[in-house]
Design a protein around this motif. Sequence first.
Motif, PDB file in Angstrom:
ATOM      1  N   ILE A  47       0.840  -1.203   0.000  1.00 40.98           N
ATOM      2  CA  ILE A  47       0.000   0.000   0.000  1.00 40.98           C
ATOM      3  C   ILE A  47       0.872   1.249   0.000  1.00 40.98           C
ATOM      4  CG2 ILE A  47      -1.651   1.332   1.376  1.00 40.98           C
ATOM      5  CD1 ILE A  47      -2.780  -1.442   2.295  1.00 40.98           C
ATOM      6  N   LEU A  48       1.918   1.239   0.797  1.00 33.88           N
ATOM      7  CA  LEU A  48       2.860   2.362   0.848  1.00 33.88           C
ATOM      8  C   LEU A  48       3.500   2.587  -0.524  1.00 33.88           C
ATOM      9  CD1 LEU A  48       4.131   4.286   3.002  1.00 33.88           C
ATOM     10  CD2 LEU A  48       5.917   2.587   3.259  1.00 33.88           C
ATOM     11  N   LEU A  49       3.929   1.513  -1.164  1.00 32.56           N
ATOM     12  CA  LEU A  49       4.543   1.608  -2.483  1.00 32.56           C
ATOM     13  C   LEU A  49       3.532   2.083  -3.520  1.00 32.56           C
ATOM     14  CD1 LEU A  49       7.042   1.121  -4.247  1.00 32.56           C
ATOM     15  CD2 LEU A  49       6.284  -1.252  -4.506  1.00 32.56           C
ATOM     16  N   ARG A  50       2.338   1.565  -3.479  1.00 29.91           N
ATOM     17  CA  ARG A  50       1.293   1.961  -4.438  1.00 29.91           C
ATOM     18  C   ARG A  50       1.009   3.456  -4.340  1.00 29.91           C
ATOM     19  NH1 ARG A  50      -4.801   1.606  -3.868  1.00 29.91           N
ATOM     20  NH2 ARG A  50      -4.085   1.440  -1.742  1.00 29.91           N
ATOM     21  N   LYS A  51       0.899   3.968  -3.121  1.00 28.69           N
ATOM     22  CA  LYS A  51       0.638   5.403  -2.937  1.00 28.69           C
ATOM     23  C   LYS A  51       1.806   6.240  -3.455  1.00 28.69           C
ATOM     24  CE  LYS A  51      -2.720   5.042   0.704  1.00 28.69           C
ATOM     25  NZ  LYS A  51      -3.165   5.446   2.020  1.00 28.69           N
ATOM     26  N   ALA A  52       3.033   5.790  -3.192  1.00 23.02           N
ATOM     27  CA  ALA A  52       4.203   6.517  -3.687  1.00 23.02           C
ATOM     28  C   ALA A  52       4.241   6.493  -5.210  1.00 23.02           C
ATOM     29  CB  ALA A  52       5.484   5.928  -3.113  1.00 23.02           C
ATOM     30  N   MET A  53       3.921   5.349  -5.809  1.00 21.66           N
ATOM     31  CA  MET A  53       3.980   5.213  -7.265  1.00 21.66           C
ATOM     32  C   MET A  53       2.906   6.025  -7.978  1.00 21.66           C
ATOM     33  SD  MET A  53       5.100   1.316  -8.081  1.00 21.66           S
ATOM     34  CE  MET A  53       6.825   0.845  -7.974  1.00 21.66           C
ATOM     35  N   SER A  54       1.937   6.517  -7.262  1.00 21.49           N
ATOM     36  CA  SER A  54       0.915   7.351  -7.903  1.00 21.49           C
ATOM     37  C   SER A  54       1.518   8.649  -8.443  1.00 21.49           C
ATOM     38  CB  SER A  54      -0.230   7.644  -6.930  1.00 21.49           C
ATOM     39  OG  SER A  54       0.214   8.498  -5.895  1.00 21.49           O
ATOM     40  N   SER A  55       2.730   9.010  -7.988  1.00 21.47           N
ATOM     41  CA  SER A  55       3.400  10.220  -8.489  1.00 21.47           C
ATOM     42  C   SER A  55       4.120   9.963  -9.812  1.00 21.47           C
ATOM     43  CB  SER A  55       4.391  10.752  -7.447  1.00 21.47           C
ATOM     44  OG  SER A  55       5.455   9.844  -7.277  1.00 21.47           O
ATOM     45  N   MET A  56       4.165   8.692 -10.250  1.00 21.39           N
ATOM     46  CA  MET A  56       4.712   8.315 -11.554  1.00 21.39           C
ATOM     47  C   MET A  56       6.193   8.658 -11.737  1.00 21.39           C
ATOM     48  SD  MET A  56       2.060   6.841 -12.793  1.00 21.39           S
ATOM     49  CE  MET A  56       2.466   6.586 -14.507  1.00 21.39           C
TER      50      MET A  56
END
Length: 93
Positions: A41-50
Amino acid sequence: VSQQSALSLVSTHSEKKNKGEGESFMKVLDARGLSCPEPVILLRKAMSSMEPSYQIIVDNHASKENTTRYAEHQGYQTSVSEKDGEYTLTFTR
């Protein structure tokens, strides 16, 4: 560690690009002490910045496998290093 406090563990470090092309920024996530699915979840949220690259530090095999699987499904290549039971995973496009 709660998910809310885990989100505060995100930091950004600058890293020089090759041959004077300026600076790029890599998000570094510290997910030590978190159990799945929190590191994903932490990684997914960070990856939302592309961003083109991310790094996450985890301290258990399940988190290493699950974050690797997630990042690869998002089109990132993975490199892993292990030291003293902690895994540093770097994801790049």
